[in-house]
Design an enzyme around this catalytic site. Sequence first.
Site, PDB file in Angstrom:
ATOM      1  CB  CYS A   1       8.761  -2.599  -0.964  1.00 23.56           C
ATOM      2  SG  CYS A   1       9.244  -1.973   0.659  1.00 23.56           S
TER       3      CYS A   1
ATOM      4  CG  HIS B   1       3.675  -1.070  -3.333  1.00 24.94           C
ATOM      5  ND1 HIS B   1       4.311  -2.274  -3.136  1.00 24.94           N
ATOM      6  CD2 HIS B   1       4.339  -0.167  -2.558  1.00 24.94           C
ATOM      7  CE1 HIS B   1       5.320  -2.110  -2.283  1.00 24.94           C
ATOM      8  NE2 HIS B   1       5.338  -0.843  -1.918  1.00 24.94           N
TER       9      HIS B   1
ATOM     10  CD  GLU C   1       0.009   1.379  -6.049  1.00 24.52           C
ATOM     11  OE1 GLU C   1       0.080   0.331  -6.722  1.00 24.52           O
ATOM     12  OE2 GLU C   1       0.003   1.380  -4.796  1.00 24.52           O
TER      13      GLU C   1
ATOM     14  CE  LYS D   1       2.714  -4.087   0.277  1.00 23.82           C
ATOM     15  NZ  LYS D   1       2.392  -4.332  -1.153  1.00 23.82           N
TER      16      LYS D   1
ATOM     17  CG  HIS E   1       5.090  -3.623   3.053  1.00 24.70           C
ATOM     18  ND1 HIS E   1       5.603  -4.506   2.103  1.00 24.70           N
ATOM     19  CD2 HIS E   1       5.476  -2.387   2.638  1.00 24.70           C
ATOM     20  CE1 HIS E   1       6.253  -3.828   1.179  1.00 24.70           C
ATOM     21  NE2 HIS E   1       6.200  -2.543   1.480  1.00 24.70           N
TER      22      HIS E   1
ATOM     23  CG  PHE F   1      12.212   2.557   1.165  1.00 28.45           C
ATOM     24  CD1 PHE F   1      10.949   3.073   0.955  1.00 28.45           C
ATOM     25  CD2 PHE F   1      12.626   2.353   2.468  1.00 28.45           C
ATOM     26  CE1 PHE F   1      10.106   3.389   2.019  1.00 28.45           C
ATOM     27  CE2 PHE F   1      11.800   2.663   3.544  1.00 28.45           C
ATOM     28  CZ  PHE F   1      10.548   3.177   3.322  1.00 28.45           C
TER      29      PHE F   1
END
Length: 411
Positions: A163, A302, A313, A334, A339, A397
């Site tokens: 991502c 994010h 975050e 998002k 996403h 990830f």
Amino acid sequence: MKKRVVVTGLGAITPIGNSVEAFWEGVHQEKIGFGPITYFDTTEYKAKLAAQVKDFEPGDFMDKKAARRMELFCQYAVAATKEAMEDAKLDMEKEDPYRVGCAVGNGIGSLQTLEKAHSTLLEKGPSKVAPLTVPLMISNMASGNVSITYGLKGKSINVVTACATGTNSIGEAFRTIQYGDADVMIAGGTESSITPIGVSGFTALTALSSCEDPTRCSIPFDKDRSGFVMGEGAAIVVLEELEHALARGAKIYAEVIGYGCSSDAYHITSPAEDGQGAATAMLNAVKDGGITPEDITYINAHGTSTHHNDLFETRAIKIAFGDHAKDIKINSTKSMVGHLLGAAGAIEFVTCVKEMEEGFIHKTVGFTEAEEDMDLNYCKESYNEEIPYALSNSLGFGGHNASILIKKYSE
């Protein structure tokens, strides 16, 4: 001495519009791209919603014969590149093609091709697997097809950091120009993984929201968030060495001034709980840009709408900016497009550029209330104000953290 790098072109294929203009109009309208998955029967799936691209016709952007040799993630990339290059008025006949490169990342490649080939293999045997299976499937073909379509003969790379792919791709393109390896880089990300394997795989990780209400399925930072919603599409930007852009009279949207990365070295799916890795990436970008943490007033987070990401975050932002964190406006794109995985950082970069151009910070759509220990300004409403600097975060990830810093351009 490092060269200055500016943004001169933008392109996008998104769940709320198949051009930058349509996407940006959707952002102003607080439009959400979520709806029932139509690509396959979701009766047995927990996650039934996604943010699909609508009304996309490859022939509107490229030769139809060429399109048949590309899977959807490549078609999206080629289409968004067309818009970005036209926006930049970049005429390849006037450029040295070996000085124009490509950094278009993709996280997964074509799951569609993989699923089809696997079925063929099981049902008909290995001799019936299609000859183009591998070139249709592998993730570097987005960068490859963009380079082939537009005659880009400089550096061509495919960054794969889950991502964080889109942000890393733009960051690596930025570095390429900074150090004189190219005059122009076409950069961004693309993804199309709303398939049975994609949806079932992320569901098995308990990463996807099973909410069936489009208005509440992707609600970053909200106390009722339940997972992310898969999106798809592409976003491409034209990055250019400043003197090269000025020499050809290009419109300059913004300047890229900082890029920071780190690794959590912690877990294959969860961000580090203390937020230190993401904080380090942000501070590295700020340091690279030659500014102070107190200069940051806006972050495009994010913000995936998963419990762990949004909480960790938030911790990272507090570590990086201390007491100043409460003065920073933080939003998540998002909340409207879901996403986009390998394309997420790229569409969020485009968002930052458009927000900076207009002096407009979009709201985090659907956000109403956060839990007690998440006490920052997550943009319950939109704001009209100058944005001298915008910091965009991506966390992938595997522990990949990437932040990119852009500045309002001035001579």
